[in-house]
Write a protein that holds these residues in place. Sequence first.
Motif, short mmCIF file in Angstrom:
data_model
loop_
_atom_site.label_atom_id
_atom_site.label_comp_id
_atom_site.label_asym_id
_atom_site.label_seq_id
_atom_site.Cartn_x
_atom_site.Cartn_y
_atom_site.Cartn_z
N GLU A 77 0.83 -1.22 0.00
CA GLU A 77 0.00 0.00 0.00
C GLU A 77 0.86 1.26 0.00
O GLU A 77 0.49 2.28 -0.57
CB GLU A 77 -0.91 0.05 1.25
CG GLU A 77 -2.02 -0.97 1.28
CD GLU A 77 -1.57 -2.29 1.85
OE1 GLU A 77 -0.35 -2.41 2.17
OE2 GLU A 77 -2.41 -3.20 1.95
N ALA A 78 2.01 1.17 0.70
CA ALA A 78 2.86 2.36 0.83
C ALA A 78 3.87 2.46 -0.31
O ALA A 78 4.83 3.21 -0.23
CB ALA A 78 3.58 2.30 2.18
N ASP A 79 3.63 1.66 -1.37
CA ASP A 79 4.53 1.61 -2.52
C ASP A 79 5.91 1.08 -2.18
O ASP A 79 6.87 1.28 -2.93
CB ASP A 79 4.68 3.00 -3.19
CG ASP A 79 3.42 3.36 -3.96
OD1 ASP A 79 2.66 2.41 -4.31
OD2 ASP A 79 3.18 4.55 -4.19
N LYS A 80 6.05 0.43 -1.04
CA LYS A 80 7.33 -0.18 -0.66
C LYS A 80 7.46 -1.53 -1.36
O LYS A 80 6.47 -2.24 -1.58
CB LYS A 80 7.38 -0.40 0.85
CG LYS A 80 7.38 0.90 1.63
CD LYS A 80 8.69 1.06 2.37
CE LYS A 80 8.66 2.30 3.25
NZ LYS A 80 9.88 2.48 3.99
N TYR A 81 8.68 -1.85 -1.68
CA TYR A 81 8.95 -3.10 -2.38
C TYR A 81 8.68 -4.32 -1.50
O TYR A 81 9.09 -4.36 -0.35
CB TYR A 81 10.41 -3.11 -2.86
CG TYR A 81 10.84 -4.44 -3.42
CD1 TYR A 81 10.41 -4.84 -4.67
CD2 TYR A 81 11.67 -5.28 -2.68
CE1 TYR A 81 10.80 -6.07 -5.18
CE2 TYR A 81 12.07 -6.52 -3.18
CZ TYR A 81 11.62 -6.90 -4.43
OH TYR A 81 11.99 -8.11 -4.92
N VAL A 82 7.95 -5.34 -1.99
CA VAL A 82 7.74 -6.57 -1.21
C VAL A 82 8.39 -7.79 -1.84
O VAL A 82 8.82 -8.68 -1.13
CB VAL A 82 6.25 -6.91 -0.98
CG1 VAL A 82 5.83 -6.62 0.44
CG2 VAL A 82 5.33 -6.21 -1.95
N GLY A 83 8.45 -7.84 -3.16
CA GLY A 83 9.05 -9.04 -3.74
C GLY A 83 8.96 -9.07 -5.25
O GLY A 83 8.40 -8.16 -5.87
#
Lengths: 125, 401
Positions: free
Chosen positions: B124-130
Motif C-alpha cells: 500500500e505504501a509503494d514499498k517493495y515486497v518481492g
Amino acid sequence: MTQPKTVLVIDDDERHLLTARGLIEALGFRVETHNSPFRSTEKILDLKPDLVLLDVNMPALAGDRLCELLRSEPVLENTQIYLYSSNDEDILRQSVRRYQADGYICKGDIRGMRLKLQSLLGGST
Amino acid sequence: MLKLITECHNLDNLPVRDLIDSSGSVSPETPISVLAERFFTEPELDALPLVRDGFPYGLAVRNKILTTLGTRFGFALYARKPISAIADMNPLLVHHDESLNGVLAQAMARDFRDIYDEILVVDEADKYVGLLSVKRLVIEQGNHLAQSIAQRRMALERAAEMQKMNDAKSSFMAHITHELRSPLHAIVGVIELVKMNFSQQKLDEFPKYINLLSTSSANLLAIINNILDLSKIEVGRMDVYSEDFVLGDLLQEVLETCQVLLGDKPLTIELDCAQPQILLSGDRGKVRQILLNLASNAVKYTDRGNITIAAEGGSQLKLSVKDTGIGIRTEDLANLFVAFNQLEDAKTRRYNGSGLGLTITAQLVQLLGGNISVDSTFGIGSRFDVQLPCRQPSQPEENFP
Ligand SMILES: Nc1ncnc2c1ncn2[C@@H]1O[C@H](COP(=O)(O)OP(=O)(O)O)[C@@H](O)[C@H]1O
Ligand SMILES: [Mg+2]
C-alpha cells in the motif's frame, strides 16, 4: 324405472375391490369389479359403465397408462375414468393431466368418494 | 502458499502476493561488476530489483545485464558504473493485491523482449515486497485452469450423483407412501363396512371383515417396523441386547404371524427344529425380526406349496427359510440386499411391500456378526440361510426330565 348407474372398479387388490363394492353399492349404484389390467378393455367395452375407478399400482400395466390406452378408444368417449389410488395426491393430479383421466379419488377418503360419485352420477335414493 | 492457491476458486481473486518468488534486492548504486559477479556465481538468480530505502528503483535482469557486458567493450565500459546505468529503470510494478490474471495481462502487454522480465510487487505504501516470475505465473495459471476444470468435472459428477440419489429417494417416497396407505385404506374401508352392516344387523360378512382387518394391520405393522428399523440402523442407533430365550417359542411366534399373513392361500408352513426346547442366549428381538422378514417374504412370494422354517441351535444358530414360490432370477440375486433397489418397477409390482425387508435383514445379520446367503431358482423356489454366532447359557433345564 331407471337403470341404476354402473361403476366398474379395476384393482389388483381384492381388499380394495371388496371395500369399494360395499361402499359404492350402498350409494345405490351397480358395481362390477375386475382384478387385473388384463382384459379390462374387453370388460369395459362389454359393460359400458358410466364410470370407471382405476387403481394405479397394478402388475404389468399401471392404471394411469391403462387410462391413456382407454382414452384412445372412441367408443369410450363418454365413459368417465377416475384414478383410484393410495398414491400421493400431487402425483395423482399430475397423472390425471398426463394420462387424460377425468379426475382422481383417494382410496382412504370415503366421504370424498361418496360426494364425488353422487355429484358425478347423480344422487340416488 | 500452495494451500492458499488451491483454496482460491477464482483466478481473478488470487492476489499475486501469494505468488512472490523472492524478496532479495540491491541498491541502485551497486557497481555493475559486483552484480555481474553475483549473476555468475548464482545461476539460479534470474533478476534482482534495485531498491533504496525500501522503495523500488529498477530491475536488473540476468540475461540483459550479461548480454550487455558480453558485447564488445561492454565490460570495460560499464564495470565500474552503478547498476542503475544499464538496468531497466522503468520495470513493471504491481500492487500486491492485484490478481494473477490482471498481472499476467499487464506482463504480456509489454514489448516482446520484456515479456519474461520479472515483475516488482509493492504494498500500500509503494514499498517493495518481492519479485514475481512471469514463468511461474504462467504455470500457476495453467495449473489453476486444469484444476478448475477438474473441479468443475467433480462438481458436475457430484451433482449428477445427488440427482440420482434424490430421484431414488423421491421414487422411494412415492412408493412408501403408497405402501403405507394402501393397507391402511383397506382397514379404513373395511371398518366403514363393518359400521354400515352392523347398524343393519347384517353380521354374516363379519368373519371375512375381521380376517381382512387382521391381515391388513399385520401387513401395515410390518412395513412400519421396517421403515423404523432402517432409520434406526442408518443413524447407528441399533443396539445389540442379549437375553435368554427358548428357540421353539421364537419359532412358534414367527409361525403364528405367518399364518395371519397367509390369509387363504393354499400354503402349508412347517417348522423344522430338532430341539425346540433348547435355551439360547442372544438378541431375541433381532433374531425374530430376521426370521420374520425371511418367512414373510416366503409367504408373500409363494402362491402354493409349502414353506419350511428350520432352526438349529448350538455354538451357531442356523436358520433357514425355504419356499416353493416364484423364485429369483440369477441376475437379480446381486441386487437383493440393496436398499431402495426393488427388483420390479414400483407401479407395476405384483406384490406389495416396502422393498426394505431384505436390506434390513442383511444389516441385522451383519450387526450380530453372522452371515446370510440365498439360493434360488426362478419359478421353482428360494432358500435363505442365516448363520449367527450364538451362546448357550449354563442350562439348569438339563436337570429336568
Ligand atoms: N422368498 C422370495 N421369493 C422370491 N422373491 C423374493 C423372495 N424374497 C425376496 N424376494 C424378492 O426380493 C425383493 C426384495 O425383498 P424385500 O427386501 O423383502 O422387499 P419387499 O418384499 O418389501 O418387496 C422382493 O421385492 C422380491 O422381488
Ligand atoms: Mg394395487
